[in-house]
Design a protein around this motif. Structure first.
Motif, PDB file in Angstrom:
ATOM      1  N   VAL A   1       0.871  -1.177   0.000  1.00 61.89           N
ATOM      2  CA  VAL A   1       0.000   0.000   0.000  1.00 61.89           C
ATOM      3  C   VAL A   1       0.907   1.227   0.000  1.00 61.89           C
ATOM      4  CG1 VAL A   1      -1.855   1.253   1.158  1.00 61.89           C
ATOM      5  CG2 VAL A   1      -1.759  -1.250   1.292  1.00 61.89           C
ATOM      6  N   TYR A   2       0.967   1.910  -1.149  1.00 57.45           N
ATOM      7  CA  TYR A   2       1.815   3.090  -1.276  1.00 57.45           C
ATOM      8  C   TYR A   2       1.117   4.324  -0.720  1.00 57.45           C
ATOM      9  CZ  TYR A   2       4.658   0.192  -4.369  1.00 57.45           C
ATOM     10  OH  TYR A   2       5.436  -0.813  -4.887  1.00 57.45           O
ATOM     11  N   GLN A   3       1.879   5.401  -0.578  1.00 56.37           N
ATOM     12  CA  GLN A   3       1.350   6.636  -0.018  1.00 56.37           C
ATOM     13  C   GLN A   3       0.195   7.217  -0.825  1.00 56.37           C
ATOM     14  OE1 GLN A   3       5.408   8.598   1.045  1.00 56.37           O
ATOM     15  NE2 GLN A   3       3.861   9.805   2.078  1.00 56.37           N
TER      16      GLN A   3
ATOM     17  N   GLY B   1      -9.699  11.051   5.215  1.00 58.44           N
ATOM     18  CA  GLY B   1      -8.373  10.526   4.898  1.00 58.44           C
ATOM     19  C   GLY B   1      -8.089   9.206   5.587  1.00 58.44           C
ATOM     20  N   GLY B   2      -8.477   9.102   6.859  1.00 57.31           N
ATOM     21  CA  GLY B   2      -8.259   7.857   7.584  1.00 57.31           C
ATOM     22  C   GLY B   2      -9.073   6.716   7.021  1.00 57.31           C
ATOM     23  N   GLN B   3     -10.324   6.995   6.648  1.00 63.03           N
ATOM     24  CA  GLN B   3     -11.174   5.960   6.058  1.00 63.03           C
ATOM     25  C   GLN B   3     -10.634   5.501   4.716  1.00 63.03           C
ATOM     26  OE1 GLN B   3     -14.819   8.244   6.205  1.00 63.03           O
ATOM     27  NE2 GLN B   3     -15.606   7.068   7.941  1.00 63.03           N
ATOM     28  N   ARG B   4     -10.130   6.435   3.927  1.00 60.65           N
ATOM     29  CA  ARG B   4      -9.539   6.069   2.639  1.00 60.65           C
ATOM     30  C   ARG B   4      -8.320   5.173   2.844  1.00 60.65           C
ATOM     31  NH1 ARG B   4     -10.662   9.707  -1.742  1.00 60.65           N
ATOM     32  NH2 ARG B   4      -8.514   9.503  -2.453  1.00 60.65           N
ATOM     33  N   GLN B   5      -7.518   5.493   3.868  1.00 61.54           N
ATOM     34  CA  GLN B   5      -6.321   4.700   4.135  1.00 61.54           C
ATOM     35  C   GLN B   5      -6.687   3.277   4.529  1.00 61.54           C
ATOM     36  OE1 GLN B   5      -2.732   5.866   4.160  1.00 61.54           O
ATOM     37  NE2 GLN B   5      -2.768   3.660   3.892  1.00 61.54           N
ATOM     38  N   VAL B   6      -7.680   3.105   5.401  1.00 55.92           N
ATOM     39  CA  VAL B   6      -8.033   1.751   5.834  1.00 55.92           C
ATOM     40  C   VAL B   6      -8.692   0.965   4.704  1.00 55.92           C
ATOM     41  CG1 VAL B   6      -8.166   2.331   8.284  1.00 55.92           C
ATOM     42  CG2 VAL B   6     -10.233   2.494   6.872  1.00 55.92           C
TER      43      VAL B   6
ATOM     44  N   ALA C   1      -7.406  -2.521   3.391  1.00 59.11           N
ATOM     45  CA  ALA C   1      -8.337  -3.645   3.247  1.00 59.11           C
ATOM     46  C   ALA C   1      -8.270  -4.222   1.838  1.00 59.11           C
ATOM     47  CB  ALA C   1      -9.755  -3.195   3.573  1.00 59.11           C
ATOM     48  N   ARG C   2      -8.154  -3.363   0.842  1.00 56.31           N
ATOM     49  CA  ARG C   2      -8.073  -3.833  -0.543  1.00 56.31           C
ATOM     50  C   ARG C   2      -6.853  -4.731  -0.748  1.00 56.31           C
ATOM     51  NH1 ARG C   2      -7.175   0.540  -5.136  1.00 56.31           N
ATOM     52  NH2 ARG C   2      -5.201   0.647  -4.007  1.00 56.31           N
ATOM     53  N   SER C   3      -5.759  -4.412  -0.060  1.00 56.91           N
ATOM     54  CA  SER C   3      -4.538  -5.215  -0.216  1.00 56.91           C
ATOM     55  C   SER C   3      -4.731  -6.631   0.320  1.00 56.91           C
ATOM     56  CB  SER C   3      -3.370  -4.534   0.507  1.00 56.91           C
ATOM     57  OG  SER C   3      -3.492  -4.655   1.914  1.00 56.91           O
ATOM     58  N   LEU C   4      -5.753  -6.844   1.141  1.00 56.15           N
ATOM     59  CA  LEU C   4      -5.972  -8.153   1.754  1.00 56.15           C
ATOM     60  C   LEU C   4      -6.868  -9.059   0.922  1.00 56.15           C
ATOM     61  CD1 LEU C   4      -6.495  -7.061   5.459  1.00 56.15           C
ATOM     62  CD2 LEU C   4      -4.371  -7.619   4.283  1.00 56.15           C
TER      63      LEU C   4
ATOM     64  N   VAL D   1       2.334  -7.612   4.410  1.00 57.42           N
ATOM     65  CA  VAL D   1       1.743  -6.346   3.972  1.00 57.42           C
ATOM     66  C   VAL D   1       2.774  -5.241   4.176  1.00 57.42           C
ATOM     67  CG1 VAL D   1      -0.123  -4.690   4.287  1.00 57.42           C
ATOM     68  CG2 VAL D   1      -0.572  -7.129   4.601  1.00 57.42           C
ATOM     69  N   LEU D   2       3.100  -4.523   3.100  1.00 59.56           N
ATOM     70  CA  LEU D   2       4.016  -3.388   3.150  1.00 59.56           C
ATOM     71  C   LEU D   2       3.203  -2.104   3.185  1.00 59.56           C
ATOM     72  CD1 LEU D   2       6.513  -4.476   0.321  1.00 59.56           C
ATOM     73  CD2 LEU D   2       6.442  -5.243   2.697  1.00 59.56           C
ATOM     74  N   LEU D   3       3.407  -1.292   4.208  1.00 61.93           N
ATOM     75  CA  LEU D   3       2.670  -0.044   4.366  1.00 61.93           C
ATOM     76  C   LEU D   3       3.642   1.125   4.301  1.00 61.93           C
ATOM     77  CD1 LEU D   3       0.299  -1.056   7.321  1.00 61.93           C
ATOM     78  CD2 LEU D   3      -0.183  -1.132   4.857  1.00 61.93           C
ATOM     79  N   ASP D   4       3.506   1.954   3.282  1.00 54.95           N
ATOM     80  CA  ASP D   4       4.402   3.085   3.067  1.00 54.95           C
ATOM     81  C   ASP D   4       3.781   4.356   3.644  1.00 54.95           C
ATOM     82  OD1 ASP D   4       6.370   4.786   2.234  1.00 54.95           O
ATOM     83  OD2 ASP D   4       5.877   4.687   0.099  1.00 54.95           O
TER      84      ASP D   4
END
Length: 259
Positions: A86-88, A146-151, A155-158, A165-168
């Motif tokens: 999950v990129y920035q 912004g927080g909801q978009r991030q989660v 979730a999409r990465s799962l 899971v790589l979180l940038d």
């Protein structure tokens, strides 16, 4: 937890022309842990993540997956192994709803037609499992905070059931409440047995959720610290390469004042 690391880098190096971005990197990530990767700008964090994710190919060294050497030539290779990134920039589509973003590129079909019912059910189940609070899975992404978009991006990465899971910089530019929401999700990923590699500049976030902290400095390893037995000052010293800096001087003044 597995007996050995899910993902390991053994002597990985990467050059871009005359620039040596990474030199002899050693790194291990184990199932059920959060490993924070920290370092100053230009330390090599982004290059390392892209090497794991298949964007860049190492010039030297070996990437191991569950103890065996693997070759990662492209992002699809990393995804097939079980690495989600999950990129920035999140790469979300504002004009699609939550369901559309979760299954973008992995849509479910039935008799050659999009199975909206199945995707909606799976979306609700996934978000519930992760305790993600979204007003509706049919709300447009553009309407979320912004927080909801991030989660949602996490979730999409799962969807592909990854093991790593790589979180940038997942909390960059988020407020206090939104940051707490994302960090709670990081802890839930760990609790579900995933290996999480967290890249962050925010030391408070790192100390809040990381089990171990790996420091890069000038493209090289500069220490791996167990979070419970280290201090923020010790990690900052490893990042800067100096034991004398503004943080340690403030700490020393405080110690002298209390003496």
């Amino acid at each position: 937890m597995t007996a050995g690391p899910v993902l390991a880098l053994r002597g990985v190096s990467k050059r871009f022309g005359a620039v040596q971005a990474l030199t002899d990197i050693q790194l291990e990530v184990t199932a059920g842990e959060v490993l924070a990767l920290v370092g100053d700008n230009g330390a090599g964090k982004s290059t390392l993540i892209k090497a794991i994710a298949g964007v860049h190919q190492p010039d030297d060294g070996v990437i191991e997956w569950e103890g065996r050497p693997v070759t990662v030539h492209r992002p699809q290779d990393a995804q097939n192994l079980g690495v989600a990134t999950v990129y920035q920039d999140l790469a979300l589509c504002d004009n699609l709803d939550v369901v559309g973003n979760l299954f973008l590129g992995r849509e479910l079909t039935r008799f050659g037609v999009l199975d909206e019912v199945a995707m909606e059910k799976r979306s609700r189940a996934l978000l519930d499992t992760l305790s993600i609070r979204i007003p509706s899975v049919r709300i447009p992404i553009a309407s979320l905070s912004g927080g909801q978009r991030q989660v949602v991006a996490i979730a999409r990465s799962l969807i592909g059931s990854p093991k790593v899971v790589l979180l940038d910089e997942p909390t960059a530019a988020l407020g206090v409440e939104q940051t707490a929401q994302v960090l709670d999700l990081v802890e839930r990923l760990r609790d579900q047995g995933l290996a999480v590699l967290l890249i962050s500049h925010n030391m408070a976030d790192v100390m809040a959720v990381a089990d171990r902290v790996a420091v890069l400095r000038l493209g090289r390893n500069n220490g791996v610290f167990a979070r419970r037995s280290t201090t923020q000052e010790e990690i900052i010293s490893a990042i800067t390469g100096a034991t004398d800096n503004a943080v340690t001087r403030r700490q020393a003044r405080g110690t002298e004042g209390s003496a």
